[in-house]
Design a protein around this motif. Sequence first.
Motif, mmCIF file in Angstrom:
data_model
loop_
_atom_site.group_PDB
_atom_site.id
_atom_site.type_symbol
_atom_site.label_atom_id
_atom_site.label_comp_id
_atom_site.label_asym_id
_atom_site.label_seq_id
_atom_site.Cartn_x
_atom_site.Cartn_y
_atom_site.Cartn_z
ATOM 1 N N ASN A 17 85.857 58.489 56.096
ATOM 2 C CA ASN A 17 87.258 58.275 55.748
ATOM 3 C C ASN A 17 87.920 59.607 55.440
ATOM 4 O OD1 ASN A 17 87.225 55.494 56.010
ATOM 5 N ND2 ASN A 17 86.576 55.166 53.886
ATOM 6 N N VAL A 18 89.038 59.849 56.093
ATOM 7 C CA VAL A 18 89.819 61.053 55.811
ATOM 8 C C VAL A 18 91.214 60.601 55.384
ATOM 9 C CG1 VAL A 18 90.557 63.303 56.684
ATOM 10 C CG2 VAL A 18 88.497 62.236 57.611
ATOM 11 N N PRO A 19 91.309 60.065 54.155
ATOM 12 C CA PRO A 19 92.582 59.483 53.754
ATOM 13 C C PRO A 19 93.624 60.544 53.450
ATOM 14 C CG PRO A 19 91.051 59.422 51.912
ATOM 15 C CD PRO A 19 90.295 59.949 53.095
ATOM 16 N N ASP B 101 81.648 60.461 49.482
ATOM 17 C CA ASP B 101 81.671 59.868 48.142
ATOM 18 C C ASP B 101 81.673 58.342 48.253
ATOM 19 O OD1 ASP B 101 84.231 59.054 48.768
ATOM 20 O OD2 ASP B 101 85.242 60.308 47.285
ATOM 21 N N ASP B 102 81.821 57.657 47.116
ATOM 22 C CA ASP B 102 81.749 56.188 47.107
ATOM 23 C C ASP B 102 82.833 55.545 47.952
ATOM 24 O OD1 ASP B 102 79.636 56.398 45.448
ATOM 25 O OD2 ASP B 102 80.757 55.984 43.600
ATOM 26 N N LEU B 103 83.904 56.303 48.202
ATOM 27 C CA LEU B 103 84.989 55.741 48.992
ATOM 28 C C LEU B 103 84.912 56.231 50.434
ATOM 29 C CD1 LEU B 103 87.840 56.059 46.339
ATOM 30 C CD2 LEU B 103 86.643 53.977 47.049
ATOM 31 N N GLY B 104 83.753 56.763 50.826
ATOM 32 C CA GLY B 104 83.537 57.175 52.206
ATOM 33 C C GLY B 104 84.241 58.469 52.576
ATOM 34 N N ARG B 105 84.654 59.240 51.562
ATOM 35 C CA ARG B 105 85.395 60.482 51.841
ATOM 36 C C ARG B 105 84.440 61.667 51.768
ATOM 37 N NH1 ARG B 105 89.999 59.371 47.326
ATOM 38 N NH2 ARG B 105 88.115 59.455 46.054
ATOM 39 N N PRO B 106 84.622 62.683 52.620
ATOM 40 C CA PRO B 106 83.776 63.874 52.513
ATOM 41 C C PRO B 106 83.977 64.515 51.139
ATOM 42 C CG PRO B 106 85.055 63.888 54.541
ATOM 43 C CD PRO B 106 85.590 62.773 53.709
ATOM 44 N N MET C 16 84.904 73.448 53.406
ATOM 45 C CA MET C 16 83.871 72.427 53.328
ATOM 46 C C MET C 16 82.918 72.672 52.166
ATOM 47 S SD MET C 16 82.911 71.559 57.287
ATOM 48 C CE MET C 16 82.802 73.195 57.931
ATOM 49 N N ALA C 17 83.244 73.688 51.351
ATOM 50 C CA ALA C 17 82.436 74.025 50.191
ATOM 51 C C ALA C 17 80.994 74.328 50.570
ATOM 52 C CB ALA C 17 82.486 72.922 49.133
#
Lengths: 421, 362, 221
Positions: free
Chosen positions: B189-191, B216-221, B32-33
């Motif tokens: 989002n977890v694509p 991020d902008d695409l809803g990804r962690p 998770m950095a």
Amino acid sequence: MTATLERGLNALREQIDAPVASFFTSCVSCGLCAEACIFYKETGDPELTPIHKLDLMRRVWSNEYTLFGRAKSMLGMGHKITEGDLTKWERLVYDSCTMCGRCTLVCPVGNDIAMMIRKMREGMSSSGHAPAELVGAAERHSDYGSPMGKLHTMLAAKIKAAEKETGIPIEMDKAGVDYLVLLSAQEIVEYSDVLPALARIFKKAGVTWTISNEGFEATNVGVQIGNRDIARNLVSMVVGAAEKLGVKGIISPECGHAYQALRWEGPNLIGRSYDFEVVHIIELLDRLAAQGKLKTKGKDHTRLTFHDPCQINRRGGINKEPRRLLDMVADNFIETEDAGTMNWCCGGGGGVGANDRAADLRFKAFNRKKRQFEGVGAEKVVTMCAYCHHTLDEQLELHNMDSIETQGLTEMIGEYLDDEA
Amino acid sequence: MADQPMLPELMKAHGISRRSFLKYCATLTSAMALPPMLAPKIAHALESARRPSVIWLSFQECTGCTESITRSYAPTIEDLIFNAISLDYHHTLQAASGHAAEAARKQAMEANWGEYLVVVDGSIPTKNEGYSCIAGISNVEMLKETAEGAAAIVAVGTCAAYGGIPHADPNPTGAVAVGDIVTDKPIINVPGCPPIPIVMTSVLAHFLTFGLPELDDLGRPKAFYGETIHDRCYRRPFYDKGKFAESFDDEGAKQGWCLYKLGCKGPTTRSVCATVKWNDGTSFPIQSGHPCLGCTEPDFWDNGGFYKPLSTPAGDYRKFAAAAVAGGAALGVAGGAIGRANKARAARAHETVDAHDLEKKS
Amino acid sequence: MNNPYFDLLMWARGPGFDIALTILIGGLLLRVVEIVVLSRKKDLAKPKGSPVLQGLKTIFTRSVPRKGLIKEAPVTYIGGYIFHIGFAIAFLFLGAHIALIDDLIGIQWPEANKALIETAAALAVVALIALAWTRITNPVRRALTTFDDWLVWLLSILPLVTGYIAVNRIFGDGTLMMAIHMLSAEALMVAFPFTKLMHAVTFAMARYYNGSIQGRKGAES
């Protein structure tokens, strides 16, 4: 009939062809042509950049010979040519360009700028924007057979003098000989020593020749002023004389633009190929020497250099011939920097020498030659164009260098001709 | 929920030492950095977290995402963490079916209203509700209904996150992503097709311990989708040296050179595949010799072909080029002809001059 | 949900490329055919040399400057060479570009490594800046300069800079920078037929004509 703007534009329209279109399309405005131009280099005036001198013709091409340009013109974005433009461009197209063609050889995309200046002058002359001196010369040439007026009597006198000097008869208008010899007005008036030289060389070589009263003038003001109708008339006089006499060839004398006019433009002006050959006198002398028909004795020991006439070497392809001949008669021959194909122009060709308005430019341009001659410590300058010869004499005097001797190569060969062998 | 065992008891039951649990927490922290000093905090949070109710909705999907999260070396810690939540509804995994299953969902919702987590895999058809129903309830309806009382939604897999394969051109079902239906709840989002198991569990762990991760902008962690595969690819040096496999069986492929020319989407794909890898860190597609398909990105199915290099045109440019050749040549001939006509007109207008016509006479 | 950057990239690879290619090929052909159709009169003077051979020869030999000319305009010459060669290396030897060429016309050649390509690109950029400098400071070049020159300058430097940024992730989203790089190259393609960029094709015609005119006379070219 009178010269008008519209006739000038029409003449420009007639001049545009595929090479011109490819040249304007390719120009990247790098400015390297200026680095080759004697007038720019010696004045530092950016207006004198060669490609800029063609801007009016470029506009005609862009507005009328490209679909994109036509579309732009229709939208009112085409850059039109005005009378004022033509007046402004006189200085660029006539006063500061000898059509020497150095720019043509350095252009990285290969634009033949000098050829386009020749074409642009068609438009300038038809619109009444040619220098008065050239117009006068054209009128005299058309009316009296030579740009310097009626020279028939003077020519006859010079021939008589040559006959007397050499003891060799020179027959005028003799049919069936090998060559019809032409002379430039400059030679008849100023450098007539060429006549006895020719008489002796040809006698020795067994070449038969004559001079025609109907067409002895080699120069062609039509080519200089840029008017093909006039150029055609003038070239036709000579071609008519040659055909009437049934000669094998015409000898183009020591004159730069005459060689261009007779040898390269002539057939295209009259619309047919010649049945005879046109040979430059130096080309012929070199040929005779190679055949063993021209022998010399003794050598000139003066420190001498050679000035390449632009129209004969760079734009005429006669480069090695004069050097082979000079080696026969001189043992202290030294080349200036850039000699040969890239030699610097004397600054007087292409009608500039006759143009009073250009006197100052001509003087400045000659600084280049001055430095070159001084650089090699020349005591004598030999050339193969009577007009270069004339300009050298004029400018050497103006630059206080008249200790330097000048001579035409034909005359020099005549001087060292071995009459015994 | 009080009757459900807490994590330490579960660990004991599965024979997992506290030591390996802490190691797992460290792995999660790094995945998770997060700064390493947070590992004990995560351990503590996981240990003491109340097991939230999770409702897993599967719509237009292939079960690949569920396979990914469950099909691993048993018993994995991921599996364990999954046990740490209360998976109250998952119609693939649960024993109940039909109305009984739906009753379980409703019950879980009611019991945990406003607190439960909804996990969705699969896209939602919108052209015709009948395209995908569960127990007679359409996907749209079920999603809306379930989302209403959710604390947050995790869209697992590219189908749920971005529409995925069902959404691919020509999208016959009118498939859309969760985010297209639900707009008033936090969506993570977890694509991926499928996502990496540890990424899924880490996201859940993050949610349990710290709440919503940074997206991020695409809803990804951002922790898992911050860098491109190309940035971290072990074959990157070959890209830099200009060494490429040209086909799947050439020398370059055998030497393990860069797969860019075989269509690798690594440079435009954000995922931790190259570092976290798959199957317990064994490998990832590029390592096994196949270019990245770009599955964590929206519309990856339609992005110009899996085996076309990113730098090549994606469209049917040849027909345009052919038309341009014909059109350009025709216009050129026309332009040239207009020029010639112009020149011929000028020649006709030409009046022969002699030397006395060169001056302007007024 | 869409990735706007990837959508831009796909537009650049799809419709953007189609439009640019169509304009490039159509416009280029239009302008070349237009010139060829205009044609020239047959030269009736008996040739002394070979116009055709010398024309063809000049297409190549004119790439070498005349003796002594480099020192007259060092920046123009050296900058010009560095730019052209640098741009050519960066364009022709990057793997991604070779993949593009391979896709277009089905031929390919070995790639160069990134260090060489980036050195070439960097030198080309430096050369362009130097050339812009002389365009401002040299009176001849300043007087000749038009909007066209600056537009072409910008369109030439952009693909080099954006390409470098995209490959090295200097800033911005990688996908976005790749899209911008492609769009900058497409801008260059679109401008090609309308600007002096045409010289990249018609130089061969101009040099051929120059060589053939000189060659007919047996003169150098």
